[in-house]
Design a protein around this motif. Structure first.
Motif, PDB file in Angstrom:
ATOM      1  N   UNK A  73       0.723  -1.264  -0.046  1.00  0.00           N
ATOM      2  CA  UNK A  73       0.024   0.031  -0.046  1.00  0.00           C
ATOM      3  C   UNK A  73       0.848   1.242   0.080  1.00  0.00           C
ATOM      4  N   UNK A  74       1.942   1.264   1.007  1.00  0.00           N
ATOM      5  CA  UNK A  74       2.965   2.447   0.859  1.00  0.00           C
ATOM      6  C   UNK A  74       3.631   2.331  -0.286  1.00  0.00           C
ATOM      7  N   UNK A  75       4.057   1.529  -1.052  1.00  0.00           N
ATOM      8  CA  UNK A  75       4.910   1.640  -2.223  1.00  0.00           C
ATOM      9  C   UNK A  75       4.025   2.095  -3.430  1.00  0.00           C
ATOM     10  N   UNK A  76       2.594   1.897  -3.198  1.00  0.00           N
ATOM     11  CA  UNK A  76       1.825   2.427  -4.367  1.00  0.00           C
ATOM     12  C   UNK A  76       1.296   3.924  -4.010  1.00  0.00           C
ATOM     13  N   UNK A  77       1.886   4.493  -2.981  1.00  0.00           N
ATOM     14  CA  UNK A  77       1.821   5.938  -2.583  1.00  0.00           C
ATOM     15  C   UNK A  77       0.873   6.215  -1.428  1.00  0.00           C
ATOM     16  N   UNK A  78       0.441   5.477  -0.511  1.00  0.00           N
ATOM     17  CA  UNK A  78      -0.277   5.836   0.614  1.00  0.00           C
ATOM     18  C   UNK A  78       0.855   6.566   1.545  1.00  0.00           C
ATOM     19  N   UNK A  79       0.247   7.563   1.930  1.00  0.00           N
ATOM     20  CA  UNK A  79       1.185   8.093   3.040  1.00  0.00           C
ATOM     21  C   UNK A  79       0.366   8.535   4.208  1.00  0.00           C
ATOM     22  N   UNK A  80      -0.804   8.234   4.569  1.00  0.00           N
ATOM     23  CA  UNK A  80      -1.775   8.663   5.583  1.00  0.00           C
ATOM     24  C   UNK A  80      -1.496   7.890   6.801  1.00  0.00           C
ATOM     25  N   UNK A  81      -2.383   8.258   7.769  1.00  0.00           N
ATOM     26  CA  UNK A  81      -2.267   7.575   9.144  1.00  0.00           C
ATOM     27  C   UNK A  81      -2.860   6.088   9.083  1.00  0.00           C
ATOM     28  N   UNK A  82      -2.007   5.013   9.635  1.00  0.00           N
ATOM     29  CA  UNK A  82      -2.550   3.827  10.058  1.00  0.00           C
ATOM     30  C   UNK A  82      -2.684   3.528  11.575  1.00  0.00           C
ATOM     31  N   UNK A  83      -4.138   3.543  11.663  1.00  0.00           N
ATOM     32  CA  UNK A  83      -4.589   3.637  13.113  1.00  0.00           C
ATOM     33  C   UNK A  83      -4.739   2.099  13.643  1.00  0.00           C
ATOM     34  N   UNK A  84      -4.068   1.727  14.969  1.00  0.00           N
ATOM     35  CA  UNK A  84      -4.146   0.726  15.608  1.00  0.00           C
ATOM     36  C   UNK A  84      -3.975   1.139  16.985  1.00  0.00           C
ATOM     37  N   UNK A  85      -4.072  -0.089  17.878  1.00  0.00           N
ATOM     38  CA  UNK A  85      -4.062   0.081  19.250  1.00  0.00           C
ATOM     39  C   UNK A  85      -2.557   0.088  19.730  1.00  0.00           C
ATOM     40  N   UNK A  86      -2.251   0.592  21.148  1.00  0.00           N
ATOM     41  CA  UNK A  86      -1.059   0.752  21.422  1.00  0.00           C
ATOM     42  C   UNK A  86      -0.539  -0.498  21.592  1.00  0.00           C
ATOM     43  N   UNK A  87      -1.435  -1.579  21.923  1.00  0.00           N
ATOM     44  CA  UNK A  87      -0.633  -3.087  22.300  1.00  0.00           C
ATOM     45  C   UNK A  87      -0.459  -3.703  20.928  1.00  0.00           C
ATOM     46  N   UNK A  88      -1.228  -3.314  19.792  1.00  0.00           N
ATOM     47  CA  UNK A  88      -0.885  -4.009  18.586  1.00  0.00           C
ATOM     48  C   UNK A  88       0.412  -3.176  18.000  1.00  0.00           C
ATOM     49  N   UNK A  89       0.565  -1.781  18.349  1.00  0.00           N
ATOM     50  CA  UNK A  89       1.722  -1.099  17.824  1.00  0.00           C
ATOM     51  C   UNK A  89       3.101  -1.583  18.523  1.00  0.00           C
ATOM     52  N   UNK A  90       2.907  -1.916  19.730  1.00  0.00           N
ATOM     53  CA  UNK A  90       4.128  -2.524  20.452  1.00  0.00           C
ATOM     54  C   UNK A  90       4.796  -3.899  19.552  1.00  0.00           C
ATOM     55  N   UNK A  91       3.970  -4.463  18.992  1.00  0.00           N
ATOM     56  CA  UNK A  91       4.328  -5.955  18.248  1.00  0.00           C
ATOM     57  C   UNK A  91       4.645  -5.437  16.696  1.00  0.00           C
ATOM     58  N   UNK A  92       4.820  -4.183  16.291  1.00  0.00           N
ATOM     59  CA  UNK A  92       4.798  -4.079  14.855  1.00  0.00           C
ATOM     60  C   UNK A  92       6.451  -4.339  14.455  1.00  0.00           C
ATOM     61  N   UNK A  93       7.153  -3.729  15.313  1.00  0.00           N
ATOM     62  CA  UNK A  93       8.607  -3.641  15.223  1.00  0.00           C
ATOM     63  C   UNK A  93       9.359  -5.023  14.457  1.00  0.00           C
ATOM     64  N   UNK A  94       9.124  -6.244  15.114  1.00  0.00           N
ATOM     65  CA  UNK A  94       9.679  -7.328  14.534  1.00  0.00           C
ATOM     66  C   UNK A  94       8.585  -7.825  13.180  1.00  0.00           C
ATOM     67  N   UNK A  95       7.625  -7.466  13.098  1.00  0.00           N
ATOM     68  CA  UNK A  95       6.903  -7.465  11.690  1.00  0.00           C
ATOM     69  C   UNK A  95       7.504  -6.482  10.631  1.00  0.00           C
ATOM     70  N   UNK A  96       7.844  -5.346  11.047  1.00  0.00           N
ATOM     71  CA  UNK A  96       8.562  -4.832  10.048  1.00  0.00           C
ATOM     72  C   UNK A  96       9.820  -5.289   9.629  1.00  0.00           C
ATOM     73  N   UNK A  97      10.762  -5.704  10.661  1.00  0.00           N
ATOM     74  CA  UNK A  97      11.831  -6.212  10.201  1.00  0.00           C
ATOM     75  C   UNK A  97      11.623  -7.481   9.162  1.00  0.00           C
ATOM     76  N   UNK A  98      10.451  -8.288   9.254  1.00  0.00           N
ATOM     77  CA  UNK A  98      10.559  -9.354   8.463  1.00  0.00           C
ATOM     78  C   UNK A  98       9.984  -8.868   7.282  1.00  0.00           C
ATOM     79  N   UNK A  99       9.162  -7.765   6.955  1.00  0.00           N
ATOM     80  CA  UNK A  99       8.914  -7.191   5.684  1.00  0.00           C
ATOM     81  C   UNK A  99       9.870  -6.780   5.012  1.00  0.00           C
ATOM     82  N   UNK A 100      11.068  -6.051   5.674  1.00  0.00           N
ATOM     83  CA  UNK A 100      12.201  -5.429   5.157  1.00  0.00           C
ATOM     84  C   UNK A 100      13.044  -6.562   4.331  1.00  0.00           C
ATOM     85  N   UNK A 101      12.797  -8.156   4.945  1.00  0.00           N
ATOM     86  CA  UNK A 101      13.566  -8.929   4.402  1.00  0.00           C
ATOM     87  C   UNK A 101      13.045  -9.918   3.350  1.00  0.00           C
TER      88      UNK A 101
END
Length: 368
Positions: A73-101
């Protein structure tokens, strides 16, 4: 008036992604943005036109079939906010690392770092959060896993309910009913809607299968509310047995303590006691076959596997989505001009529609 484009998740078990537009104000939102798990993963049909027209994205939780397409979605140009709970946000780091790889991903790795996550505080539960004059939302816990939520989204003069993935009777996590009951559109999880599955019966079958204290048992789990439920259930039933957890799974249980608002009353104390217990050990890479019960997704040798997700062994099947009775209960408190059921395979969807009592379909509701 609300229009809806289903980009994934209808009559399929995964790739959940829904595009909603309020026609009078041209406000567009996206509910979840996931992939179909597998090799290879299957992505929703996201385009620059779609991505750049969305005003906000709402995430129900961080399982791959609800968030895995965000980099595309971001690669296609989305630059807006992505809303999620604080507890979900705390789990995003490892997920982003997998996406990069992901070498075969249909997006540039740099897109991962442009994602604009906007967590909302636990203190805002039940309150209306305003994004623009034409867009606001409310949220509540959905019981599916740490951080999972449902949404009420207000678009202009219309409103919709999105259940996200939902569990009505989780051992670990809270599920709250929405205060509002009437909507123009309701999008409801029906992942196990083609059957009636008793959690209590599944637990009884599981515990009976684990009775031999001299055996090694493997219960396949991932980071989920179901894993938390099963670990707590087995821990309380067998007070003298050794339990082995993946390090990430043990860390996940520890993370739950930081977000106690997600938990049932008294559950924080139970998890604290479990994690402090010496008979709870982490699985190592060279794990010997010590007698005990192992919670892992890795295939371990010389162990009896308890297949909690296998249709071939329905006695062990442990639900993580609403079954038929749960869907009926949800519809007892929700009136909608249009109903959409997602997360169910075609045969389960057909059974669901055939068995839903017609008196629960209010205001001329239409199944898609």
């Amino acid at each position: 008036m609300i229009s809806m484009q289903i980009l994934g998740g209808f009559q399929e078990y995964g790739k959940n992604c829904f595009l909603i537009e309020h026609l009078e104000t041209s406000t567009r939102i996206m509910l979840d943005c996931g992939v179909q798990n597998g090799q290879p993963e299957v992505y929703p049909p996201l385009t620059p036109e779609i991505a750049q027209s969305v005003d906000a994205v709402f995430l129900s939780h961080v399982h791959n079939d609800h968030v895995g397409a965000l980099p595309l979605l971001a690669d296609n140009g989305y630059e807006g906010e992505i809303w999620l709970s604080e507890a979900s946000y705390a789990q995003i780091g490892p997920i982003q690392q997998r996406w990069r790889q992901k070498s075969a991903a249909p997006y540039q790795a740099a897109a991962v770092d442009t994602l604009n996550f906007t967590p909302f505080s636990p203190a805002t539960k039940g309150q209306k959060i305003h994004i623009t004059n034409d867009l606001s939302f409310e949220w509540g816990h959905s019981g599916h896993m740490l951080g999972s939520v449902w949404y009420i989204v207000h678009l202009g003069d219309a409103s919709l309910f999105y259940s996200g993935d939902m569990v009505l009777d989780s051992v670990t996590f809270q599920t709250e009913a929405p205060a509002q009951s009437s909507f123009q559109l309701a999008i409801i999880d029906s992942g196990h809607g083609g059957q009636v599955t008793s959690r209590q019966k599944s637990e009884q079958a599981l515990l009976k299968a684990l009775e031999n204290p001299d055996r090694c048992y493997q219960i396949p789990v991932s980071l989920s509310g179901k894993a938390c439920d099963l670990i707590l259930t087995v821990y309380k039933r067998f007070p003298d047995r050794q339990l082995f957890l993946e390090p990430a799974l043990r860390e996940h249980l520890s993370d739950c303590l930081s977000y106690a608002a997600n938990l049932h009353t008294g559950m924080k104390e139970q998890l604290t006691n479990l994690l402090a217990d010496g008979r709870i050990a982490c699985i190592t890479s060279n794990q010997a076959s010590v007698s005990g019960i192992y919670f892992t997704n890795r295939r371990l040798e010389d162990m009896k596997i308890i297949p909690i997700d296998s249709p071939a062994h329905p006695e062990f099947f442990y639900k993580a989505h609403p079954d038929l009775k749960d869907v009926e209960k949800l519809l007892g408190g929700i009136q909608a001009e249009q109903l959409v059921f997602f997360h169910s395979r075609p045969k389960d969807f057909t059974k669901l529609i055939a068995h839903i009592p017609k008196e629960l379909i209010l205001n001329g509701g239409v199944y898609q």
